[in-house]
Design an enzyme around this catalytic site. Structure first.
Site, mmCIF file in Angstrom:
data_model
loop_
_atom_site.group_PDB
_atom_site.id
_atom_site.type_symbol
_atom_site.label_atom_id
_atom_site.label_comp_id
_atom_site.label_asym_id
_atom_site.label_seq_id
_atom_site.Cartn_x
_atom_site.Cartn_y
_atom_site.Cartn_z
ATOM 1 C CB ILE A 168 -0.916 0.155 1.229
ATOM 2 C CG1 ILE A 168 -1.762 -1.032 1.231
ATOM 3 C CG2 ILE A 168 -1.828 1.297 1.206
ATOM 4 C CD1 ILE A 168 -2.767 -1.332 2.580
ATOM 5 C CG ASP A 207 9.284 -0.481 5.442
ATOM 6 O OD1 ASP A 207 8.132 -0.592 4.927
ATOM 7 O OD2 ASP A 207 9.790 -1.400 6.176
ATOM 8 C CB THR A 217 -1.762 -0.565 10.395
ATOM 9 O OG1 THR A 217 -0.814 0.113 9.793
ATOM 10 C CG2 THR A 217 -1.495 -2.109 11.022
ATOM 11 N NE ARG A 240 -12.462 -4.517 -1.270
ATOM 12 C CZ ARG A 240 -11.590 -4.575 -0.132
ATOM 13 N NH1 ARG A 240 -11.977 -4.607 1.171
ATOM 14 N NH2 ARG A 240 -10.273 -4.880 -0.557
ATOM 15 C CG HIS A 298 -12.037 -2.514 7.727
ATOM 16 N ND1 HIS A 298 -12.645 -2.508 6.362
ATOM 17 C CD2 HIS A 298 -10.884 -3.026 7.187
ATOM 18 C CE1 HIS A 298 -12.072 -2.911 5.424
ATOM 19 N NE2 HIS A 298 -10.774 -3.289 5.977
HETATM 20 N N1 LIG Z 1 -7.890 -0.398 6.430
HETATM 21 C C1 LIG Z 1 -7.938 -1.121 5.352
HETATM 22 O O1 LIG Z 1 -8.991 -0.832 4.624
HETATM 23 C C2 LIG Z 1 -6.868 -1.933 4.913
HETATM 24 C C3 LIG Z 1 -5.855 -2.226 5.553
HETATM 25 N N2 LIG Z 1 -4.835 -3.083 5.242
HETATM 26 C C4 LIG Z 1 -3.660 -3.285 6.206
HETATM 27 O O2 LIG Z 1 -2.843 -2.329 5.751
HETATM 28 C C5 LIG Z 1 -1.290 -2.916 6.366
HETATM 29 C C6 LIG Z 1 -0.471 -2.631 5.470
HETATM 30 O O3 LIG Z 1 -0.574 -3.567 4.371
HETATM 31 P P1 LIG Z 1 0.439 -3.887 3.044
HETATM 32 O O4 LIG Z 1 0.939 -2.709 2.619
HETATM 33 O O5 LIG Z 1 -0.217 -4.691 2.021
HETATM 34 O O6 LIG Z 1 1.638 -4.687 3.749
HETATM 35 P P2 LIG Z 1 3.265 -4.933 3.422
HETATM 36 O O7 LIG Z 1 3.566 -6.148 4.233
HETATM 37 O O8 LIG Z 1 3.093 -5.045 2.148
HETATM 38 O O9 LIG Z 1 3.577 -3.518 3.997
HETATM 39 C C7 LIG Z 1 3.898 -3.025 5.258
HETATM 40 C C8 LIG Z 1 5.181 -2.686 5.417
HETATM 41 O O10 LIG Z 1 5.281 -2.167 6.782
HETATM 42 C C9 LIG Z 1 6.570 -2.325 7.344
HETATM 43 N N3 LIG Z 1 6.753 -2.272 8.604
HETATM 44 C C10 LIG Z 1 6.570 -3.198 9.560
HETATM 45 N N4 LIG Z 1 6.690 -2.809 10.849
HETATM 46 C C11 LIG Z 1 7.180 -1.591 10.762
HETATM 47 C C12 LIG Z 1 7.727 -0.755 11.620
HETATM 48 N N5 LIG Z 1 7.582 -0.728 13.098
HETATM 49 N N6 LIG Z 1 7.708 0.688 11.131
HETATM 50 C C13 LIG Z 1 7.619 0.930 9.992
HETATM 51 N N7 LIG Z 1 7.478 -0.020 8.848
HETATM 52 C C14 LIG Z 1 7.177 -1.316 9.447
HETATM 53 C C15 LIG Z 1 7.042 -3.482 6.585
HETATM 54 O O11 LIG Z 1 8.435 -3.607 6.408
HETATM 55 C C16 LIG Z 1 6.153 -3.538 5.439
HETATM 56 O O12 LIG Z 1 7.215 -2.865 4.271
HETATM 57 C C17 LIG Z 1 -1.795 -4.407 6.651
HETATM 58 O O13 LIG Z 1 -1.821 -4.334 8.282
HETATM 59 C C18 LIG Z 1 -3.123 -4.581 6.164
HETATM 60 O O14 LIG Z 1 -3.820 -5.617 6.914
HETATM 61 C C19 LIG Z 1 -4.832 -3.614 4.035
HETATM 62 C C20 LIG Z 1 -5.883 -3.367 3.171
HETATM 63 C C21 LIG Z 1 -6.984 -2.368 3.331
HETATM 64 O O1 LIG Z 2 -8.772 -8.052 4.064
HETATM 65 C C1 LIG Z 2 -7.584 -7.515 4.644
HETATM 66 O O2 LIG Z 2 -6.997 -8.132 5.444
HETATM 67 C C2 LIG Z 2 -7.160 -6.178 3.911
HETATM 68 C C3 LIG Z 2 -8.479 -5.317 4.299
HETATM 69 O O3 LIG Z 2 -8.783 -4.925 5.250
HETATM 70 C C4 LIG Z 2 -9.382 -5.168 3.014
HETATM 71 O O4 LIG Z 2 -8.921 -5.173 1.878
HETATM 72 O O5 LIG Z 2 -10.344 -4.821 3.212
#
Ligand SMILES: NC(=O)C1=CN([C@@H]2O[C@H](COP(=O)(O)OP(=O)(O)OC[C@H]3O[C@@H](n4cnc5c(N)ncnc54)[C@H](O)[C@@H]3O)[C@@H](O)[C@H]2O)C=CC1
Ligand SMILES: O=C([O-])CC(=O)C(=O)O
Length: 320
Positions: A14, A34, A120, A152, A176
């Protein structure tokens, strides 16, 4: 006028997409942060090298030290871990709560005047914890979920009705999670509520119910397809809409996780509700009225968020 500064905490799927979209929309200069050294720097350079092709001006940098986010106008937080097939968002609570503590401290020290958007998961509990750890005012800390969940639902509806997504509005409120509340009565095609469109024969109640259910499980559908992580294009686009509303004082009405102070009968928690985002952050909370069914769904969803907050307090007593 100097450009705004946008700090992205987490340079994963993201975070990288956010950085690219922020440039394409010329929202400001971007710093990617990061804990994995090299990744934010590499993504920053790669996107900066795309700018001459797409014709946008924005300075990009990568950081592994919080000093890099100093003075940011907007901070978008995706740091942590995403779920994999077979997991629920709630399974991420232990690991991501620790990440929120580190991120909250970093923001408190280096970007206390920023508008903060948390992404997150589990979202409603993580944004609550991030606000506590950062100590920023509640009108400057919000969570992204409702814009995504509503997008969606809008996509499924536009596909079913064969109309432009632009003419479909939807409100998905609540937490969520699987108990989120897609509000059929407040979702429309060009202002005509979905309930009327069923009467007009545009769709059937069964098909509408199926779209509501697909929306509730929308995140899981993508997780099961990707297998190695979760959705990132639509989540990034959703957070950018929120950031843009703040930076350009657009005052858009968007469903977001906002801190409630008695609104909707909820106190001291973050839950998804429609809010106005402008130059002062959360400028207004729109309290829609619920019928009995909607109220019951919303209360169930709030109950699930409450359980997660209690779990956070159990893990980290400093939050109690
Ligand atoms: N609110 C929403 O609607 C949604 C939430 N998410 C959430 O967003 C989060 C991120 O998703 P992605 O980007 O796909 O994951 P990702 O794994 O691709 O990226 C997460 C990044 O956070 C970094 N990270 C981990 N610990 C850290 C720290 N202490 N300080 C700084 N960086 C750190 C990692 O190195 C990684 O690069 C997940 O928790 C996911 O569940 C995802 C989609 C929708
Ligand atoms: O489903 C997940 O884990 C990521 C998220 O929150 C979404 O895409 O709505």
């Amino acid at each position: 006028m100097a450009r705004s500064k946008i700090a992205l905490i987490g340079a994963g799927q993201i975070g990288g997409t956010l950085a690219h979209l922020a440039g394409l929309k010329e929202l400001g200069d971007v710093v990617l942060f990061d804990i994995v050294d090299g990744v934010p720097q590499g993504k920053a350079l790669d996107i900066a090298e795309s700018a001459p092709v797409d014709g946008f001006d924005a300075a990009y940098s990568g950081a592994s030290d919080y000093a890099g986010i100093a003075g940011a106008d907007v901070v978008i937080v995706t740091a942590g871990v995403p779920r994999k097939p077979g997991m629920s968002r709630d399974d991420l609570i232990g690991i991501n709560l620790k990440v929120m503590e580190a991120v909250g401290n970093g923001i408190k020290q280096h970007a206390p005047d920023a508008f903060v958007i948390c992404i997150t998961n589990p979202l409603d509990a993580m944004v609550w914890a991030l606000q506590k750890f950062s100590g920023l005012p509640t009108n400057k800390v919000v969570g992204m979920a409702g814009v995504l969940d509503s997008a969606r639902f809008r996509h499924f509806l536009a596909d079913e009705f064969k109309v432009s997504v632009e003419d479909v509005t939807a409100f998905v409120l609540g937490g969520h999670g699987d108990d989120m509340v897609p509000l059929v009565r407040y979702s429309t095609v060009a202002g005509v509520p979905l309930t009327d469109l069923v009467k007009l024969g545009w769709t059937t109640q069964e098909k509408l119910d199926a779209m509501v259910e697909r929306t509730r499980k929308g995140g899981g559908e993508i997780v099961n397809l990707l297998k190695t992580g979760s959705a990132f294009y639509a989540p990034a686009a959703s957070a950018i809409a929120m950031a843009e509303s703040y930076l350009r004082d657009k005052r858009r009405v968007l469903p977001c996780a906002a801190y409630l102070n008695g609104e909707y009968g909820v106190d001291g928690m973050y839950v998804g509700v429609p809010i106005v985002i402008g130059a002062n952050g959360v400028e207004r909370i729109l309290e829609v009225t619920f019928n009995d069914d909607e109220k019951a769904m919303f209360e169930k969803s709030v109950g699930a968020v409450k359980g997660l907050i209690e779990a956070c307090k159990g893990i980290n007593p400093a939050l109690a």
